[in-house]
Design a protein around this motif. Structure first.
Motif, PDB file in Angstrom:
ATOM      1  N   SER A 167     -55.421  57.529   4.715  1.00  0.00           N
ATOM      2  CA  SER A 167     -54.777  58.639   5.423  1.00  0.00           C
ATOM      3  C   SER A 167     -55.448  59.985   5.183  1.00  0.00           C
ATOM      4  O   SER A 167     -55.049  60.987   5.788  1.00  0.00           O
ATOM      5  CB  SER A 167     -53.296  58.721   5.043  1.00  0.00           C
ATOM      6  N   TYR A 168     -56.452  60.038   4.321  1.00  0.00           N
ATOM      7  CA  TYR A 168     -57.151  61.298   4.046  1.00  0.00           C
ATOM      8  C   TYR A 168     -58.610  61.133   4.439  1.00  0.00           C
ATOM      9  O   TYR A 168     -59.371  60.387   3.815  1.00  0.00           O
ATOM     10  CB  TYR A 168     -57.014  61.653   2.563  1.00  0.00           C
ATOM     11  N   ALA A 169     -59.018  61.819   5.492  1.00  0.00           N
ATOM     12  CA  ALA A 169     -60.339  61.604   6.092  1.00  0.00           C
ATOM     13  C   ALA A 169     -61.503  61.787   5.122  1.00  0.00           C
ATOM     14  O   ALA A 169     -62.468  61.007   5.168  1.00  0.00           O
ATOM     15  CB  ALA A 169     -60.514  62.509   7.311  1.00  0.00           C
ATOM     16  N   PRO A 170     -61.513  62.761   4.231  1.00  0.00           N
ATOM     17  CA  PRO A 170     -62.671  62.907   3.339  1.00  0.00           C
ATOM     18  C   PRO A 170     -62.889  61.722   2.405  1.00  0.00           C
ATOM     19  O   PRO A 170     -64.014  61.501   1.951  1.00  0.00           O
ATOM     20  CB  PRO A 170     -62.336  64.174   2.541  1.00  0.00           C
ATOM     21  N   THR A 171     -61.849  60.947   2.095  1.00  0.00           N
ATOM     22  CA  THR A 171     -62.036  59.754   1.268  1.00  0.00           C
ATOM     23  C   THR A 171     -62.003  58.474   2.090  1.00  0.00           C
ATOM     24  O   THR A 171     -62.200  57.384   1.546  1.00  0.00           O
ATOM     25  CB  THR A 171     -60.951  59.655   0.174  1.00  0.00           C
ATOM     26  N   ALA A 172     -61.769  58.587   3.395  1.00  0.00           N
ATOM     27  CA  ALA A 172     -61.763  57.397   4.258  1.00  0.00           C
ATOM     28  C   ALA A 172     -62.112  57.788   5.688  1.00  0.00           C
ATOM     29  O   ALA A 172     -61.301  57.633   6.599  1.00  0.00           O
ATOM     30  CB  ALA A 172     -60.397  56.715   4.212  1.00  0.00           C
ATOM     31  N   PRO A 173     -63.330  58.295   5.924  1.00  0.00           N
ATOM     32  CA  PRO A 173     -63.715  58.660   7.294  1.00  0.00           C
ATOM     33  C   PRO A 173     -63.879  57.413   8.154  1.00  0.00           C
ATOM     34  O   PRO A 173     -64.387  56.393   7.699  1.00  0.00           O
ATOM     35  CB  PRO A 173     -65.048  59.390   7.111  1.00  0.00           C
ATOM     36  N   SER A 174     -63.452  57.510   9.403  1.00  0.00           N
ATOM     37  CA  SER A 174     -63.578  56.370  10.304  1.00  0.00           C
ATOM     38  C   SER A 174     -64.958  56.294  10.953  1.00  0.00           C
ATOM     39  O   SER A 174     -65.291  55.288  11.581  1.00  0.00           O
ATOM     40  CB  SER A 174     -62.500  56.439  11.386  1.00  0.00           C
ATOM     41  N   MET A 175     -65.764  57.348  10.802  1.00  0.00           N
ATOM     42  CA  MET A 175     -67.128  57.374  11.346  1.00  0.00           C
ATOM     43  C   MET A 175     -67.806  58.635  10.835  1.00  0.00           C
ATOM     44  O   MET A 175     -67.176  59.502  10.205  1.00  0.00           O
ATOM     45  CB  MET A 175     -67.105  57.393  12.871  1.00  0.00           C
ATOM     46  N   LEU A 176     -69.085  58.768  11.094  1.00  0.00           N
ATOM     47  CA  LEU A 176     -69.816  60.007  10.859  1.00  0.00           C
ATOM     48  C   LEU A 176     -69.876  60.766  12.177  1.00  0.00           C
ATOM     49  O   LEU A 176     -70.334  60.231  13.190  1.00  0.00           O
ATOM     50  CB  LEU A 176     -71.232  59.721  10.365  1.00  0.00           C
ATOM     51  N   ARG A 177     -69.431  62.009  12.162  1.00  0.00           N
ATOM     52  CA  ARG A 177     -69.405  62.784  13.408  1.00  0.00           C
ATOM     53  C   ARG A 177     -70.804  63.163  13.870  1.00  0.00           C
ATOM     54  O   ARG A 177     -71.061  63.334  15.061  1.00  0.00           O
ATOM     55  CB  ARG A 177     -68.551  64.040  13.196  1.00  0.00           C
ATOM     56  N   MET A 178     -71.716  63.336  12.907  1.00  0.00           N
ATOM     57  CA  MET A 178     -73.105  63.647  13.237  1.00  0.00           C
ATOM     58  C   MET A 178     -73.992  62.998  12.182  1.00  0.00           C
ATOM     59  O   MET A 178     -73.518  62.324  11.268  1.00  0.00           O
ATOM     60  CB  MET A 178     -73.321  65.158  13.288  1.00  0.00           C
ATOM     61  N   ARG A 179     -75.310  63.178  12.304  1.00  0.00           N
ATOM     62  CA  ARG A 179     -76.258  62.509  11.418  1.00  0.00           C
ATOM     63  C   ARG A 179     -77.146  63.551  10.730  1.00  0.00           C
ATOM     64  O   ARG A 179     -78.210  63.898  11.235  1.00  0.00           O
ATOM     65  CB  ARG A 179     -77.104  61.516  12.208  1.00  0.00           C
ATOM     66  N   PRO A 180     -76.727  64.032   9.568  1.00  0.00           N
ATOM     67  CA  PRO A 180     -77.529  65.050   8.881  1.00  0.00           C
ATOM     68  C   PRO A 180     -78.807  64.459   8.295  1.00  0.00           C
ATOM     69  O   PRO A 180     -78.924  63.244   8.101  1.00  0.00           O
ATOM     70  CB  PRO A 180     -76.591  65.524   7.768  1.00  0.00           C
ATOM     71  N   ASN A 181     -79.752  65.320   7.994  1.00  0.00           N
ATOM     72  CA  ASN A 181     -80.992  64.887   7.356  1.00  0.00           C
ATOM     73  C   ASN A 181     -80.714  64.564   5.893  1.00  0.00           C
ATOM     74  O   ASN A 181     -80.195  65.401   5.144  1.00  0.00           O
ATOM     75  CB  ASN A 181     -82.053  65.989   7.468  1.00  0.00           C
ATOM     76  N   PHE A 182     -81.066  63.373   5.466  1.00  0.00           N
ATOM     77  CA  PHE A 182     -80.710  62.919   4.119  1.00  0.00           C
ATOM     78  C   PHE A 182     -81.377  63.767   3.035  1.00  0.00           C
ATOM     79  O   PHE A 182     -80.748  64.143   2.039  1.00  0.00           O
ATOM     80  CB  PHE A 182     -81.104  61.446   3.955  1.00  0.00           C
ATOM     81  N   ASP A 183     -82.648  64.078   3.206  1.00  0.00           N
ATOM     82  CA  ASP A 183     -83.403  64.747   2.140  1.00  0.00           C
ATOM     83  C   ASP A 183     -82.990  66.199   1.946  1.00  0.00           C
ATOM     84  O   ASP A 183     -83.121  66.737   0.844  1.00  0.00           O
ATOM     85  CB  ASP A 183     -84.901  64.674   2.438  1.00  0.00           C
ATOM     86  N   SER A 184     -82.492  66.844   3.004  1.00  0.00           N
ATOM     87  CA  SER A 184     -82.144  68.272   2.892  1.00  0.00           C
ATOM     88  C   SER A 184     -80.640  68.510   2.923  1.00  0.00           C
ATOM     89  O   SER A 184     -80.176  69.584   3.293  1.00  0.00           O
ATOM     90  CB  SER A 184     -82.817  69.056   4.024  1.00  0.00           C
ATOM     91  N   LEU A 185     -79.881  67.520   2.542  1.00  0.00           N
ATOM     92  CA  LEU A 185     -78.420  67.620   2.599  1.00  0.00           C
ATOM     93  C   LEU A 185     -77.886  68.712   1.690  1.00  0.00           C
ATOM     94  O   LEU A 185     -78.396  68.948   0.589  1.00  0.00           O
ATOM     95  CB  LEU A 185     -77.797  66.290   2.164  1.00  0.00           C
ATOM     96  N   ASP A 186     -76.821  69.381   2.161  1.00  0.00           N
ATOM     97  CA  ASP A 186     -76.014  70.214   1.273  1.00  0.00           C
ATOM     98  C   ASP A 186     -74.543  69.927   1.562  1.00  0.00           C
ATOM     99  O   ASP A 186     -74.200  69.282   2.554  1.00  0.00           O
ATOM    100  CB  ASP A 186     -76.334  71.705   1.430  1.00  0.00           C
ATOM    101  N   ASP A 187     -73.666  70.383   0.694  1.00  0.00           N
ATOM    102  CA  ASP A 187     -72.257  70.015   0.794  1.00  0.00           C
ATOM    103  C   ASP A 187     -71.589  70.546   2.054  1.00  0.00           C
ATOM    104  O   ASP A 187     -70.644  69.937   2.558  1.00  0.00           O
ATOM    105  CB  ASP A 187     -71.498  70.505  -0.446  1.00  0.00           C
ATOM    106  N   SER A 188     -72.048  71.682   2.572  1.00  0.00           N
ATOM    107  CA  SER A 188     -71.444  72.198   3.803  1.00  0.00           C
ATOM    108  C   SER A 188     -71.704  71.257   4.976  1.00  0.00           C
ATOM    109  O   SER A 188     -70.855  71.093   5.857  1.00  0.00           O
ATOM    110  CB  SER A 188     -71.995  73.594   4.118  1.00  0.00           C
ATOM    111  N   GLN A 189     -72.885  70.613   4.995  1.00  0.00           N
ATOM    112  CA  GLN A 189     -73.177  69.639   6.041  1.00  0.00           C
ATOM    113  C   GLN A 189     -72.284  68.405   5.920  1.00  0.00           C
ATOM    114  O   GLN A 189     -71.891  67.810   6.915  1.00  0.00           O
ATOM    115  CB  GLN A 189     -74.645  69.211   5.968  1.00  0.00           C
TER     116      GLN A 189
END
Length: 704
Positions: free
Chosen positions: A599-621
């Motif tokens: 019931s809480y999306a940050p610990t159980a997302p049903s999908m990824l809304r977008m596809r960030p770059n893995f190597d340059s990830l930051d928490d805001s992304q």
């Protein structure tokens, strides 16, 4: 509603676009504003549009504020018709929905339409079945098409298998290969909803006036009786459960409201911070992440790590800045969601995504599991593997694994391997065995709500909610995933003792893997109970052979993938135990913890809304990659509706046989008493496990 694309659909529907045209700078999102009443949705305090609708605090026009206020007021009016248990007064609700359909507000009109769509099937099955049979000669197409809102016994279910899943689900439809012969030539039209056509070769039993004659001659007309589905007369009355009684009506109203908000505003803006989501959860806690895998909604996924997957993970670690590989001499296990791989590969190159992750867990000497690595995606979008650590890459890896499990659980472990498997058993039992047969009596309590729930899933939950808003897969892909799960599943290989051993988890201690303990306990007690009951009826191979009704049922059941060739009483006992176990303990494990773990999306997302770059990830992304708060609100409402606990008289340790109070009464009571004691004893000395695993919920439900 269109289901042409899967996952979140940015932008607005025609209703939202029409409203946006008349407002200068309008955002289709509402700022927080007090409204009259106290509706208390999803356990949150009422009183602001932002809380009620999950919209953001943005400046909008006064006209749009009024529109949202009217929408919430309509919800509150409907909610006022619910009693303290969340049940609704059907007559008053239907009257109010009709009134709201003529409301001046287009949003309110849409809300009334959404609720009425969710309520399809809210009349007793026998009413529409009787109507269809009464008019079969004059206008059978209209009669059965008019019954599309309901389940007309097995006939209705067979028909639904065509328009909803038959075309893309050939492997699962192999469960019903005789259906086409039994039902003649039924077809569906994709335009304008489902319709039914019947040709001149339709079996005579469809005509109510000739039904008894056809049934009496079934053995001659239809060999072994296998192609004679039950009539409306034989369809068990207690299975005629309307939708407004399948779920809490109040929670159903909340789902309808969130569907309306999504239709009007679109999927909303991405989150900027975790506090944008309703609720809370230990997002960064690795121990909680492990608990989700072992004690959450998909606890039978864990297996011993295979050499092939070990190499894949090590290769992924090398691609992630040459991270250290998995070490030799350690006990590794995995949760492999690779069944999604071929479907993830076919998703568009941009937009929402569901990876096919692999989670590797290490069993330490203390008997505790810890995460060892996560292969982000077998499908290649993210070929890296991440080791545990305080990094955005590790947090993203957990997000990928959680999104993978959400889809594997909801479409596979839950819908396919409990609901649809038990549905096949239910239909074969209804059409092959009379109600007086002891096996019918033994199994009947475990079919409670099976057919109407599955009808609602095919009609609404999958196409109009999950595929439309909650996942990246469209409706056809969702049902293709169902087929893939069924292809890999085998009835007899999932007997609990065999399955635990095959997965390499049969020796794990209770503290490490409590589901292994509870599942084996429940299996053993159910098997002893079934053997006690069946052993008084069948004592030898000859007894089995002499029961021609049983042989008809077994011939039908042989259509289920992996159903054994039964020639001994012990083999029959095992097969019956598997059915009861799947409908009770296994379904409880994958269903009733949804509110707790999903019931809480940050610990159980049903999908990824977008596809960030893995190597340059930051928490805001990472936060922006989660489903939007608007979509998350719908997910929360849906899982809370689905996981509402059953009534006491439908729990495994408390149910009885209401239609035949004397049948197996003593054996059932003995089993229930022994099972309660065994479960309590199993958790003595394991208070952390007992706190996480509610044996009251996990072990007792017989709902499917």
């Amino acid at each position: 509603m269109s289901n042409s694309g899967g996952g979140e659909r940015e932008g607005e529907t025609a209703v939202g676009q029409k409203r946006a045209q008349g407002a200068d700078g309008e955002k289709a999102l509402s700022k927080r504003r007090r409204v009259d009443g106290d509706s208390s949705m999803n356990g949150e305090p009422a009183g602001t549009l932002a809380l009620e609708l999950g919209v953001e605090e943005k400046d909008t026009t006064g006209a749009q504020e009024d529109e949202y206020a009217k929408l919430v007021a309509a919800y509150q009016r409907l909610e006022s018709l619910c009693d303290e248990d969340g049940a609704g007064d059907k007559v008053k609700v239907i009257a109010l929905l009709r009134a709201l359909a003529g409301h001046e507000s287009e949003s309110v009109q849409l809300y009334a339409e959404n609720v009425r769509n969710l309520l399809k099937g809210s009349e007793p099955v026998e009413a529409i079945a009787s109507s269809a049979l009464d008019h079969v000669e004059s206008n059978v197409t209209e009669a059965l098409a008019g019954g599309d809102e309901l389940l007309t016994g097995a006939v209705r279910e067979y028909l639904r298998a065509g328009p909803r899943i038959g075309a893309s689900l050939t492997s699962l439809s192999s469960v019903f290969p005789r259906a086409s012969h039994a039902l003649g030539s039924f077809s569906s039209s994709s335009a304008g909803g489902e319709t039914v056509a019947i040709d001149n070769d339709t079996p005579k039993w469809v005509d109510a006036r000739r039904f008894r004659h056809a049934l009496a001659n079934a053995k001659r007309e239809y060999p072994r009786g296998a192609t004679v589905p039950p009539s409306a007369e034989r369809f068990p009355r207690e299975d005629n459960v309307p939708v407004y009684r399948l779920f809490s009506f109040k929670k159903l109203l909340q789902v309808g409201l969130h569907l309306t908000v999504l239709a009007v505003t679109g999927t909303g803006r991405p989150a900027r911070k975790l506090s944008d989501f309703a609720g809370e959860g230990p997002v960064d806690d690795d121990e909680y992440f492990v608990q989700q895998r072992l004690m959450g909604v998909n606890p039978a996924a864990i297996t011993a790590l295979t050499p092939e997957v070990r190499e894949l993970v090590n290769e992924g670690l090398r691609k992630n800045n040459n991270a250290d590989p998995l070490q030799d001499g350690r006990r590794y296990f995995m949760c492999d969601y690779g069944v999604l791989e071929p479907f993830s590969r076919k998703l568009p190159s941009s937009g929402p995504y569901v990876p096919a992750s692999v989670v590797v867990l290490e069993l330490q000497a203390s008997g505790k599991f810890v995460p060892a690595a996560i292969l982000l995606d077998r499908a290649g979008e993210y070929p890296q593997a991440a080791p545990p650590g305080d990094s955005p890459q590790w947090r993203f890896a957990k997000m990928c694994a959680r999104a993978s499990e959400w889809n594997v659980h909801e479409i596979g472990s839950h819908l396919t391997l409990t609901h649809l498997v038990v549905e096949a058993v239910c239909l074969f039992t209804y059409r092959s065995l009379p109600q007086e047969h002891p096996i019918y009596q033994l199994l009947k309590p475990h079919f409670y709500k099976t057919l109407p729930l599955n009808g609602a899933a095919r009609r609404t939950l999958v196409p109009d909610i999950i595929a439309k808003y909650l996942t990246a897969f469209n409706t056809a892909q969702c049902f293709a995933i169902v087929a893939a799960f069924y292809e890999e599943w085998n009835f007899s290989e999932h007997y609990v003792p065999r399955n635990l051993e095959a997965r390499g988890v049969d020796k794990l201690p209770t503290q490490a893997y409590p589901f292994g303990t509870t599942s084996l306990l429940v299996w053993n007690h159910l098997q002893a109970y079934v053997k006690d009951v069946i052993g008084k009826i069948y004592r030898s191979r000859d007894d089995l052979q002499r029961d021609t009704l049983l042989q008809t049922w077994l011939a039908d059941m042989a259509e289920i993938r992996g159903f054994p060739d039964i020639s001994t009483v012990d083999e029959l006992v095992e097969a019956l135990t598997m059915i009861v176990y799947t409908a009770s303990h296994q379904h409880s494990a994958v269903n009733y913890f949804q509110a707790q773990f999903l019931s809480y999306a940050p610990t159980a997302p049903s999908m990824l809304r977008m596809r960030p770059n893995f190597d340059s990830l930051d928490d805001s992304q990472l936060v922006q990659t989660l489903p939007t708060p608007t979509v998350a609100r719908l997910t929360t409402a849906v899982v809370k509706m689905l996981s509402e606990e059953p009534e006491d008289d439908h729990r495994l340790t408390q149910f009885s046989f209401p239609n035949n109070a004397d049948f197996a009464r003593s054996q059932l009571k003995d089993m229930q008493y022994a099972l309660r004691g065994a479960l309590a004893e199993a958790f003595v000395g394991n208070p952390p496990v007992l706190a996480m695993v509610s044996n009251e919920t996990l072990a007792q439900s017989v709902l499917i």
